[in-house]
Scaffold this active site. Sequence first.
Site, PDB file in Angstrom:
ATOM      1  CG  LEU A 152      -1.861   1.160   1.208  1.00  0.00           C
ATOM      2  CD1 LEU A 152      -2.967   1.292   0.179  1.00  0.00           C
ATOM      3  CD2 LEU A 152      -2.676   0.999   2.584  1.00  0.00           C
ATOM      4  CE1 TYR A 153       6.333   5.426   1.484  1.00  0.00           C
ATOM      5  CE2 TYR A 153       7.469   3.750   0.381  1.00  0.00           C
ATOM      6  CZ  TYR A 153       7.336   4.963   0.847  1.00  0.00           C
ATOM      7  OH  TYR A 153       8.351   5.763   0.703  1.00  0.00           O
TER       8      TYR A 153
END
Length: 343
Positions: A152-153
């Site tokens: 997700l980063y």
Amino acid sequence: MRILITGTAGFIGFHLARRLLSEKHVVVGIDGLTPYYDVSLKRKRHNILLSESSRFTAHIVMLEDANALERAIGDDKFDVIIHLAAQAGVRYSLENPRAYVDANLVGTFNILELARKLQPKHVLLASTSSVYGANFKMPFSETDRTDHPLTLYAATKKATEDMAHSSAHIWRVPITAMRFFTVYGPWGRPDMALFKFVKNTIERKPIEVFNHGFMKRDFTYVGDIVESIVRLLPCIPVEGEPIDAQDSLSPVAPYRVVNIGGGTSVELTDLIDAVESSVGIPVERKMLDMQPGDVPATWASPALLQELTGFTPSVKLRDGVATFVEWYRDYYREPEEMRAAGE
């Protein structure tokens, strides 16, 4: 110039602000002082900036709070906005994903809205090598596709690039997105590998070595990152004026992506060897499997950065590690007698 920097209590933001202040620019800093890692380290960075220059002003504001950001900045004018603040960390995005949506997506949107209102000459935005995700072709070039983020980063950082592009297209604010490659150096983040390796080695604890050491990274010294950013300040993207066929300049917006890395992919074991050499204590290694979302290698093509600025990051890993170890020992004041005895 009058420059707004987000993340001035952070690792890169601190070094960049210090450099720009030394060159007599006026710097307004924004930082939320979030507790992702040791807040006292962040406060110390800010205090140094405040003590060294009367041209530095700090606002403690969370970027996702649009009203607080508006109150802090108001109608202030800036020649340049440099957006470095973000929720960092690949692995932490598995534990606390909402923090990445709030800081990286909402926070970046608010900065882009601020830029729309203030119309600076140039906006520079921090991105990451993680956007290359599952790409196997190396070295990574800015014109490569970045459609397969692994965390997700990485997904939020890729999204910030896309948000910036659309903002540059609609509002005609020139934006450069900078993809940083494994930044290290003094005043670094405690969650990064080098910091952990040095800390554990000095404390005679084992270090965790993922993928059994079969990892490669394009380690980039923080001083080289700062030099690259400073040289990019006047490299304002102009729609329709690519410098060559490899330029990432958008055909429909004053927007460009630039890798900031040295163009050398180094084995993780070389980093560990450099730590062992600089600390002077044998490193105990605990071999582990690859972590979810991690990649076996990163490697930047610095060709576009070199074309634009005439500069390529060049600090050797062993020299950079030695400088970090010296800073770490001074900051944490390791007793001289312990260092000499290796205890």
